[in-house]
Design a protein around this motif. Sequence first.
Motif, mmCIF file in Angstrom:
data_model
loop_
_atom_site.group_PDB
_atom_site.id
_atom_site.type_symbol
_atom_site.label_atom_id
_atom_site.label_comp_id
_atom_site.label_asym_id
_atom_site.label_seq_id
_atom_site.Cartn_x
_atom_site.Cartn_y
_atom_site.Cartn_z
ATOM 1 N N PHE A 66 48.908 53.436 112.430
ATOM 2 C CA PHE A 66 48.106 54.388 113.189
ATOM 3 C C PHE A 66 46.841 53.760 113.775
ATOM 4 O O PHE A 66 45.939 54.468 114.211
ATOM 5 C CB PHE A 66 47.791 55.614 112.324
ATOM 6 N N ARG A 67 46.804 52.439 113.776
ATOM 7 C CA ARG A 67 45.701 51.682 114.403
ATOM 8 C C ARG A 67 44.332 52.248 114.022
ATOM 9 O O ARG A 67 43.539 52.648 114.865
ATOM 10 C CB ARG A 67 45.852 51.702 115.932
ATOM 11 N N THR A 68 44.115 52.271 112.730
ATOM 12 C CA THR A 68 42.836 52.802 112.246
ATOM 13 C C THR A 68 42.300 51.866 111.158
ATOM 14 O O THR A 68 43.026 50.980 110.681
ATOM 15 C CB THR A 68 43.017 54.233 111.671
ATOM 16 N N LYS A 69 41.046 52.063 110.822
ATOM 17 C CA LYS A 69 40.485 51.318 109.690
ATOM 18 C C LYS A 69 40.083 52.290 108.596
ATOM 19 O O LYS A 69 39.218 51.997 107.778
ATOM 20 C CB LYS A 69 39.254 50.533 110.147
ATOM 21 N N GLU B 8 37.558 66.425 104.210
ATOM 22 C CA GLU B 8 36.964 65.521 105.195
ATOM 23 C C GLU B 8 37.912 64.367 105.519
ATOM 24 O O GLU B 8 38.156 64.048 106.682
ATOM 25 C CB GLU B 8 35.672 64.945 104.599
ATOM 26 N N THR B 9 38.444 63.733 104.469
ATOM 27 C CA THR B 9 39.369 62.622 104.696
ATOM 28 C C THR B 9 40.635 63.117 105.379
ATOM 29 O O THR B 9 41.173 62.463 106.277
ATOM 30 C CB THR B 9 39.759 61.933 103.371
ATOM 31 N N MET B 10 41.124 64.280 104.945
ATOM 32 C CA MET B 10 42.382 64.788 105.501
ATOM 33 C C MET B 10 42.268 65.008 107.003
ATOM 34 O O MET B 10 43.212 64.737 107.754
ATOM 35 C CB MET B 10 42.777 66.082 104.774
ATOM 36 N N THR B 11 41.119 65.482 107.459
ATOM 37 C CA THR B 11 40.925 65.659 108.897
ATOM 38 C C THR B 11 41.063 64.317 109.617
ATOM 39 O O THR B 11 41.745 64.215 110.646
ATOM 40 C CB THR B 11 39.522 66.269 109.177
ATOM 41 N N LYS B 12 40.449 63.281 109.039
ATOM 42 C CA LYS B 12 40.536 61.957 109.669
ATOM 43 C C LYS B 12 41.970 61.428 109.657
ATOM 44 O O LYS B 12 42.422 60.792 110.614
ATOM 45 C CB LYS B 12 39.612 60.971 108.948
ATOM 46 N N ILE B 13 42.676 61.702 108.571
ATOM 47 C CA ILE B 13 44.072 61.257 108.466
ATOM 48 C C ILE B 13 44.908 61.925 109.563
ATOM 49 O O ILE B 13 45.680 61.275 110.273
ATOM 50 C CB ILE B 13 44.644 61.609 107.070
ATOM 51 N N LYS B 14 44.715 63.225 109.703
ATOM 52 C CA LYS B 14 45.506 63.969 110.685
ATOM 53 C C LYS B 14 45.144 63.573 112.108
ATOM 54 O O LYS B 14 46.013 63.524 112.986
ATOM 55 C CB LYS B 14 45.322 65.465 110.477
ATOM 56 N N GLU B 15 43.881 63.264 112.309
ATOM 57 C CA GLU B 15 43.481 62.773 113.635
ATOM 58 C C GLU B 15 44.208 61.467 113.944
ATOM 59 O O GLU B 15 44.766 61.285 115.015
ATOM 60 C CB GLU B 15 41.958 62.564 113.689
ATOM 61 N N ALA B 16 44.208 60.580 112.961
ATOM 62 C CA ALA B 16 44.856 59.281 113.165
ATOM 63 C C ALA B 16 46.352 59.449 113.439
ATOM 64 O O ALA B 16 46.949 58.700 114.214
ATOM 65 C CB ALA B 16 44.641 58.387 111.951
ATOM 66 N N MET B 17 46.973 60.448 112.801
ATOM 67 C CA MET B 17 48.419 60.641 112.941
ATOM 68 C C MET B 17 48.795 61.580 114.084
ATOM 69 O O MET B 17 49.975 61.889 114.262
ATOM 70 C CB MET B 17 48.987 61.231 111.630
ATOM 71 N N ASN B 18 47.789 62.040 114.812
ATOM 72 C CA ASN B 18 48.035 63.023 115.884
ATOM 73 C C ASN B 18 48.644 64.322 115.371
ATOM 74 O O ASN B 18 49.443 64.949 116.060
ATOM 75 C CB ASN B 18 48.925 62.421 116.983
ATOM 76 N N LEU B 19 48.258 64.693 114.171
ATOM 77 C CA LEU B 19 48.706 65.979 113.647
ATOM 78 C C LEU B 19 47.754 67.103 114.021
ATOM 79 O O LEU B 19 48.048 68.265 113.799
ATOM 80 C CB LEU B 19 48.860 65.904 112.127
#
Length: 328
Positions: free
Chosen positions: A171-174, A316-327
């Motif tokens: 997901f091209r994230t850090k 908070e983390t889950m939002t970032k995860i979903k953003e990275a995954m386009n969810l």
Amino acid sequence: MKKVLSGMRPTGKLHIGHLSVIENWVKLQEKYETNFFIADYHALTTQFDDTAMLQKNIRNMMIDWLAIGLSPEKSTLFIQSKIPEHAELYLLFSMITPLSWLERCPTYKGQVEQFREQSGKDITTHGFLGYPLLQGADILLYLANYVPVGEDQLPHIEITREIARRFNFIFRTKLFPEPEGLLAKIPLLLGTDGRKMSKSYNNYINIMSTEDELNKKVKSMITDPERIRKDDHGHPDICIVYQYQKIYNEDISGVISENCKAGKIGCMECKKLLFEKLNTHLLPIRERRLEIENNPDYIDDVIADGNKRAGQKAQETMTKIKEAMNLI
Ligand code: TRP
Ligand code: SF4
């Protein structure tokens, strides 16, 4: 501040092996942002058919933690299943984790065999295969840098690192750090009979045992079998009592060893020294536990507050995860 996270399965009464683990967590509270949780979902992976005591065990574990010195001000103390994001992230991770990583995990094969031999129970479930994945979700949900665990857990930390790397790559994230296991110098205490400490062998010392129970347990510990009389030359290295002396009577363990080898101290006397030291160590914990137990509102507050804080971090983390995954 670097983040620390660890969990413990609520398997009933804690023994003094757990005590050293929790006392190490207590120290970590001073240096890190610490998160400690009761891994009730993990308990289900093997105890899915034995949940009658689950709520009781969870509450008792929290009381034990508080009595030993974990602080709700310094640490986020919470219950895994109260934070739905653990289950959610477990699902998301299951999409990117090759089955072979889990099948290869040494704890999987080992535990499956052990259960089959000891109780005939088949734990080749989807959930048990996914154990390290759930653990990875626990750790990465809080973006933990360090995970204090025993050596047996290192394969799970390794899988967690691989999942973090894979997620970041796909997901091209850090977003995810690569967490490291934090091995404390926690000695692996054997049971009073020299076998692995285990509930089923009844060879362990409960943290909350009474003075009387403690005395009996120490008296029942096996010593150097070749020592029959006090003036026989002993071998502390093969003696279980001595393993405990090295930890709880560290300052005098050298003298004990010399005297044992020279036949100048009897096993009864040696055990008495151990009992007294252990008892002084456990006494204040027993007292604090009683105090906390008598204040159920306080326990409820601690749990509710910890769950709330953990939930905020997890969301908070889950939002970032979903953003990275386009969810989202
Ligand atoms: N598997 C760990 C044990 O058996 C418990 C655990 C579950 C855990 N999730 C965790 C430990 C996350 C550290 C981090 O001891
Ligand atoms: Fe073990 Fe102590 Fe007896 Fe030596 S004297 S064998 S260390 S119990």
